[in-house]
Scaffold this active site. Sequence first.
Site, PDB file in Angstrom:
ATOM      1  N   SER A  40       0.739  -1.077   0.109  1.00 47.20           N
ATOM      2  CA  SER A  40       0.041   0.317   0.033  1.00 47.20           C
ATOM      3  C   SER A  40       0.915   1.154   0.185  1.00 47.20           C
ATOM      4  O   SER A  40       1.261   1.368   0.382  1.00 47.20           O
ATOM      5  CB  SER A  40      -0.920  -0.248   1.008  1.00 47.20           C
ATOM      6  OG  SER A  40      -1.713  -1.397   0.929  1.00 47.20           O
TER       7      SER A  40
HETATM    8  N1  SAH Z   1      -0.876  -5.182   4.054  1.00 45.09           N
HETATM    9  C1  SAH Z   1      -0.633  -4.725   2.808  1.00 45.09           C
HETATM   10  C2  SAH Z   1      -1.239  -5.302   2.216  1.00 45.09           C
HETATM   11  C3  SAH Z   1      -1.777  -6.214   0.989  1.00 45.09           C
HETATM   12  S1  SAH Z   1      -2.774  -5.916  -0.407  1.00 45.09           S
HETATM   13  C4  SAH Z   1       0.917  -4.492   2.566  1.00 45.09           C
HETATM   14  O1  SAH Z   1       1.140  -3.366   3.332  1.00 45.09           O
HETATM   15  O2  SAH Z   1       1.575  -4.627   2.111  1.00 45.09           O
HETATM   16  C5  SAH Z   1      -3.924  -7.345  -0.155  1.00 45.09           C
HETATM   17  C6  SAH Z   1      -3.158  -7.977   0.234  1.00 45.09           C
HETATM   18  O3  SAH Z   1      -4.693  -8.951   1.234  1.00 45.09           O
HETATM   19  C7  SAH Z   1      -2.738  -9.677  -0.692  1.00 45.09           C
HETATM   20  O4  SAH Z   1      -1.588  -9.759  -0.318  1.00 45.09           O
HETATM   21  C8  SAH Z   1      -3.612  -9.988  -0.911  1.00 45.09           C
HETATM   22  O5  SAH Z   1      -3.236 -11.635  -1.138  1.00 45.09           O
HETATM   23  C9  SAH Z   1      -4.498 -10.380   0.263  1.00 45.09           C
HETATM   24  N2  SAH Z   1      -5.520 -11.159   1.090  1.00 45.09           N
HETATM   25  C10 SAH Z   1      -6.999 -10.943  -0.364  1.00 45.09           C
HETATM   26  N3  SAH Z   1      -8.055 -11.225   0.672  1.00 45.09           N
HETATM   27  C11 SAH Z   1      -7.479 -12.284   1.790  1.00 45.09           C
HETATM   28  C12 SAH Z   1      -8.046 -13.223   2.589  1.00 45.09           C
HETATM   29  N4  SAH Z   1      -9.625 -13.590   2.780  1.00 45.09           N
HETATM   30  N5  SAH Z   1      -7.726 -13.571   3.177  1.00 45.09           N
HETATM   31  C13 SAH Z   1      -6.295 -12.891   3.706  1.00 45.09           C
HETATM   32  N6  SAH Z   1      -5.394 -12.141   2.541  1.00 45.09           N
HETATM   33  C14 SAH Z   1      -6.533 -11.731   1.733  1.00 45.09           C
END
Ligand code: SAH
Length: 219
Positions: free
Chosen positions: A64
């Site tokens: 993000s």
């Molecule tokens: N917080 C992260 C940003 C992540 S992007 C950072 O600081 O880099 C969103 C993430 O959510 C992705 O890696 C995706 O695989 C994950 N995601 C999507 N649906 C999910 C779920 N149901 N449970 C766990 N992770 C999930």
Amino acid sequence: MMDSDRAAERAYMVQAQLRDRGVKNARVLAAMGRVPREVFVPPELTRRAYVDHAMAIGHQQTISQPYMVAVMTEALSLTGNERVLEVGTGSGYQCAILAELAREVYSIERIPELAVQARDLLVEDLGYRNVHVRCGDGTLGWPEAAPFQAVIVTAAAPEPPPTLLEQLDPDGGRIVVPVGDQSLQYLVSMERAGTSFTSRKTTACRFVPLLGLEGWKEG
Ligand code: SAH
């Protein structure tokens, strides 16, 4: 480039992208001034680690934008005593910021490679002993570690997942979650008091979809 140059870029990011745009919480600003974002991006992007937007981290996922990390973290009003749940570990950057500001952080990632990579980086390399990462469907929360004083969802949800609301501390637990369709969302901040919730819709944002039982259906 040298580490000291990174430190300068990080300090500039905190000023230009966070303070100047209204992020005020001193603990959040200090944490974002400490955590080396460059280790959470793919090696070929190290040079661009402090740019003002989200970046691809592989597996069609993103790290993000720093501003979004700050705004979401600020919405949780962490004091240092909380147990926090993060859904969507991704690169682990947001998780590191939470680990700096809360007692224990439980983070769930659905893509096994990302979960393993983030755990290794956070626990083995950076030494965060208060971070717990597991692979699975985060929309179902982490029942063994509940209740949480704070929950953060870093993927776009059609609505706040009911199971995550149930796992919030009834005495003032807070959740922040991007809610909307798959192209545009707004951050929703909720606070729990017993069985009732207050809810506030704030910043427009764009996250990758939350895929799971209480998110968007896969495929
Ligand atoms: N917080 C992260 C940003 C992540 S992007 C950072 O600081 O880099 C969103 C993430 O959510 C992705 O890696 C995706 O695989 C994950 N995601 C999507 N649906 C999910 C779920 N149901 N449970 C766990 N992770 C999930």
